[in-house]
Write a protein that holds these residues in place. Structure first.
Motif, short mmCIF file in Angstrom:
data_model
loop_
_atom_site.label_atom_id
_atom_site.label_comp_id
_atom_site.label_asym_id
_atom_site.label_seq_id
_atom_site.Cartn_x
_atom_site.Cartn_y
_atom_site.Cartn_z
N LEU A 72 0.86 -1.19 0.00
CA LEU A 72 0.00 0.00 0.00
C LEU A 72 0.89 1.23 0.00
CD1 LEU A 72 -2.82 1.43 0.41
CD2 LEU A 72 -2.30 1.34 2.87
N SER A 73 0.68 2.12 -0.97
CA SER A 73 1.44 3.36 -1.04
C SER A 73 0.49 4.55 -1.10
CB SER A 73 2.36 3.37 -2.27
OG SER A 73 3.41 2.44 -2.13
N ASN A 74 1.01 5.71 -0.75
CA ASN A 74 0.17 6.92 -0.74
C ASN A 74 0.91 8.09 -1.38
OD1 ASN A 74 0.80 9.20 1.67
ND2 ASN A 74 1.88 7.25 1.88
N TYR A 75 0.13 9.04 -1.88
CA TYR A 75 0.66 10.28 -2.45
C TYR A 75 0.34 11.41 -1.49
CZ TYR A 75 1.46 14.06 -5.87
OH TYR A 75 1.93 15.18 -6.54
N THR A 76 1.39 12.10 -1.02
CA THR A 76 1.22 13.16 -0.03
C THR A 76 2.09 14.36 -0.39
OG1 THR A 76 0.73 11.59 1.75
CG2 THR A 76 1.50 13.77 2.41
N ASN A 77 1.54 15.53 -0.18
CA ASN A 77 2.31 16.77 -0.29
C ASN A 77 2.80 17.12 1.12
OD1 ASN A 77 1.62 17.49 -3.20
ND2 ASN A 77 -0.40 17.25 -2.29
N ARG A 78 4.12 17.08 1.30
CA ARG A 78 4.67 17.08 2.65
C ARG A 78 5.08 18.45 3.18
NH1 ARG A 78 9.28 12.77 1.35
NH2 ARG A 78 9.52 14.32 -0.30
N ALA A 79 5.29 19.43 2.30
CA ALA A 79 5.76 20.75 2.74
C ALA A 79 5.44 21.76 1.65
CB ALA A 79 7.26 20.72 3.03
N SER A 80 5.59 23.04 1.98
CA SER A 80 5.29 24.10 1.01
C SER A 80 6.44 25.09 0.92
CB SER A 80 4.01 24.84 1.41
OG SER A 80 3.79 25.95 0.56
N ARG A 81 6.80 25.42 -0.31
CA ARG A 81 7.80 26.45 -0.56
C ARG A 81 7.14 27.76 -0.99
NH1 ARG A 81 13.13 24.18 -1.60
NH2 ARG A 81 13.04 21.91 -1.49
N THR A 89 4.84 30.91 0.15
CA THR A 89 4.38 31.62 1.34
C THR A 89 2.85 31.67 1.39
OG1 THR A 89 6.36 33.01 1.31
CG2 THR A 89 4.48 33.81 2.59
N GLY A 90 2.31 31.30 2.54
CA GLY A 90 0.87 31.38 2.74
C GLY A 90 0.09 30.17 2.27
N VAL A 91 0.74 29.21 1.64
CA VAL A 91 0.03 28.03 1.14
C VAL A 91 0.29 26.85 2.06
CG1 VAL A 91 -0.14 26.35 -0.74
CG2 VAL A 91 0.08 28.80 -1.25
N HIS A 92 -0.77 26.33 2.67
CA HIS A 92 -0.68 25.21 3.59
C HIS A 92 -1.60 24.05 3.18
CE1 HIS A 92 1.59 27.93 6.12
NE2 HIS A 92 0.60 28.80 6.04
N HIS A 93 -2.30 24.23 2.06
CA HIS A 93 -3.15 23.19 1.49
C HIS A 93 -2.81 23.07 0.01
CE1 HIS A 93 -5.37 24.34 5.08
NE2 HIS A 93 -6.10 23.23 4.99
N VAL A 94 -2.88 21.87 -0.52
CA VAL A 94 -2.62 21.63 -1.93
C VAL A 94 -3.89 21.08 -2.58
CG1 VAL A 94 -1.25 20.33 -3.60
CG2 VAL A 94 -0.17 21.24 -1.53
N VAL A 95 -4.24 21.63 -3.74
CA VAL A 95 -5.44 21.19 -4.45
C VAL A 95 -5.18 19.85 -5.13
CG1 VAL A 95 -7.11 21.74 -6.25
CG2 VAL A 95 -6.19 23.58 -4.81
N HIS A 96 -6.00 18.87 -4.81
CA HIS A 96 -5.86 17.54 -5.42
C HIS A 96 -6.46 17.57 -6.82
CE1 HIS A 96 -5.96 13.37 -6.26
NE2 HIS A 96 -7.14 13.08 -5.73
N PHE A 97 -5.62 17.26 -7.82
CA PHE A 97 -6.09 17.30 -9.20
C PHE A 97 -5.14 16.52 -10.10
CE2 PHE A 97 -6.41 19.69 -13.36
CZ PHE A 97 -7.64 19.15 -13.72
N PRO A 125 -4.74 19.46 3.40
CA PRO A 125 -3.64 19.99 4.23
C PRO A 125 -2.34 19.25 3.95
CG PRO A 125 -5.58 19.50 5.57
CD PRO A 125 -5.83 18.92 4.21
N LEU A 126 -1.24 19.94 4.14
CA LEU A 126 0.05 19.30 4.01
C LEU A 126 0.14 18.11 4.95
CD1 LEU A 126 2.30 22.50 3.98
CD2 LEU A 126 1.62 21.11 2.01
N ARG A 127 0.78 17.04 4.47
CA ARG A 127 1.03 15.80 5.21
C ARG A 127 -0.23 14.94 5.38
NH1 ARG A 127 6.19 15.92 6.24
NH2 ARG A 127 6.08 13.84 7.14
N VAL A 128 -1.28 15.27 4.64
CA VAL A 128 -2.46 14.42 4.57
C VAL A 128 -2.52 13.82 3.17
CG1 VAL A 128 -4.98 14.34 4.61
CG2 VAL A 128 -3.75 15.68 6.33
N PRO A 129 -2.62 12.50 3.02
CA PRO A 129 -2.61 11.89 1.68
C PRO A 129 -3.81 12.32 0.84
CG PRO A 129 -2.27 10.24 3.41
CD PRO A 129 -2.70 11.50 4.10
#
Length: 506
Positions: A45-54, A56-64, A134-138
């Motif tokens: 089982l593997s997952n895709y996660t955005n772990r950090a942000s470069r 400024t001001g972005v702490h969530h990543v749009v899943h697409f 949110p960052l670090r959520v698959p």
């Protein structure tokens, strides 16, 4: 004599035939992983996660982008392989394999078995596309459904990661621009409906080919409707079909070749007149800094004022060089207007002096609807924010300006912009489940992976939360829902549905 430690003794040219091309869309080192996992490995089982942000001001990543990958790779790219005669397909794979690995043969029985299966025995569980995660959520997981093909889960990691990170990253950046522009509109009384057209995608020419431009452009279109990246229309129709309404819109516009040719053959004013004749109504955008923007704003446009105001449409002036904030707003507002040069006043104030406009309910100036302004060079999120702040300072509504964004915004990024990664978190070996964990002692903690079976739920504050080492009951209730399994979609989203999930164009 020197040798390269990792180089096999390859003496023949390598070509990738069409039948097995999809099987070679991976890292070469993964070809032999089937023999490197522990004996008895059955499921990964593997997952895709955005772990950090470069950013400024972005702490969530749009899943697409996942649905496009599932259609284009898991179904379409593998169609020639599964359609071919078994021995032909396997022989072709073996020939290429020998060219790559030389005598380090890993066999082809697993490829023959996959061909006989007739589909990729995988299951993808995903959050709805368009979700701000949110960052670090698959955002999704992938797992093999047949123990014979445990090797397949991370075999496709390379192409999967390559296909997802860019449209998701672009969608996230566009979402951030949208936040900046919505705040500016609220602060200066702008029409919120016009925000759909306030960021225009000019990035096609700066992207790494048509496929990248199309996928990235679709990410932009989740938050805006203005774009010149026409390749995105087919991409959306192909991979997110449905009643999608207006996917993309644009306007007639000149470029420097048009203006240079016109100015050379006639004059700049005559070129403007000819453009107005060609488009007696509607919106038309004209590059205006081929030579002297300030002469256009203080000489040519005043001379054509009556013609412009008589049109049933808008003439959009497009500066394309210099510091965007200074060109639009002027660098100096500490001196009286009559003491400032045109360059010190800036394009918006000069258009106001010629054409006037109205004062909105919030007390800010709105240019006459027959004229507008677009700036499409070197715009960033920070510059867009600075420009809207300067407009407010100068008494103008943010809606007076449209921003064009190009490859500086959408291509000057990498997979590391949001540290997007696919990692295995759980394996079953000889019937026993094992929680897998990556936690390098030399790392700062960013690379520490999740572990175990995974679930995503809404917390009491409405935010998405990750549950690690999830129980079967928690997995059943997880928002990571099955979307594709064993060669078939279980759930599909139209582009309109993805837009609605994100909520920017509602």
């Amino acid at each position: 004599m020197t040798t390269t430690a990792l180089a096999p003794a390859v003496t023949t040219a390598i070509t990738i035939p069409a039948i097995t091309a999809a099987l070679f869309e991976t890292d070469a080192y993964k070809l032999g992983h089937k023999d490197l996992y522990p004996s008895g490995t059955e499921f990964i089982l593997s997952n895709y996660t955005n772990r950090a942000s470069r950013v400024t001001g972005v702490h969530h990543v749009v899943h697409f982008g996942l649905q496009a990958f599932l259609q284009s790779y898991c179904i379409e790219a593998f169609a020639p392989f599964f359609a071919a005669e078994e021995d032909t397909a396997v022989a072709e794979y073996e020939t290429v394999l020998a060219s790559i690995l030389g005598p380090n043969s890993i066999g082809t029985d697993h490829i023959r078995a996959l061909h006989r299966k007739g589909y990729l025995p995988l299951i993808f569980r995903s959050l709805p596309e368009g979700t701000r995660v949110p960052l670090r959520v698959p955002t999704f997981t992938v797992e093999n459904t047949d123990p014979e093909f445990f090797w397949l889960t991370n075999y496709i990691e390379t192409v999967l990661s390559a296909a997802i990170w860019q449209p998701s990253t672009t969608a996230t950046l566009a979402d951030r621009y949208r936040t900046v522009l919505e705040k500016a509109a609220a602060n200066t009384g702008g029409d919120s409906a016009s925000i759909n057209w306030q960021l225009h995608d000019f990035s096609f020419r700066g992207m790494a080919g048509t496929a990248a431009a199309a996928a990235s452009g679709a990410g932009h279109l989740l938050s805006f409707t203005g774009s010149d990246s026409l390749a995105s229309i087919d991409w959306v129709d192909r991979y997110y079909p449905g009643e999608n309404g207006l996917v993309l819109g644009s306007v007639p516009a000149t470029e420097h070749s048009v203006m240079c040719a016109g100015i050379s053959a006639e004059s700049e004013q005559a070129t403007f007149e000819r453009i107005l004749d060609a488009y007696p109504s509607g919106i038309v955008s004209v590059v205006s800094d081929t030579f002297d923007l300030w002469n256009v704003l203080t000489g040519i446009l005043p001379a054509l004022k009556e013609r412009i105001l008589a049109r049933d449409g808008k003439l959009v002036i497009r500066p394309d060089s210099g510091d965007p904030a200074d060109i639009i707003c002027g660098p100096n507002h500490n001196r009286p207007a009559d003491a400032r040069t045109p360059a010190e006043k800036g394009a918006v104030e000069l258009l106001w002096e010629v054409f006037g406009g109205t004062i909105n309910e919030a007390g800010y100036k709105v240019l006459d609807p027959h004229v507008g302004l677009i700036y499409g060079d070197s715009i960033t999120i920070e510059r867009a924010s600075d420009i809207t702040h300067r407009l407010k300072r100068n008494g103008f509504a943010a809606s007076n300006v449209v921003f064009g964004v190009g490859s500086f915004t959408y291509q000057y990024v990498t997979r590391d912009t949001f540290s997007s990664a696919i990692k295995a978190t759980w394996a079953q070996i000889d019937g026993v489940g094992h929680d897998l964990l990556k936690d390098p002692v030399t790392d700062t903690g960013m690379k520490k992976s999740a572990t175990g079976r995974l679930a995503v739920v809404r917390g009491e504050d409405g935010e998405l939360e990750l549950i690690q080492r999830a129980t079967p009951e928690q997995e059943e209730a997880s928002l990571l829902a099955p979307v594709w399994a064993n060669g078939q979609f279980l759930r599909r989203q139209s582009f309109a549905d993805v837009r609605a999930t994100l909520g920017n164009l509602a």
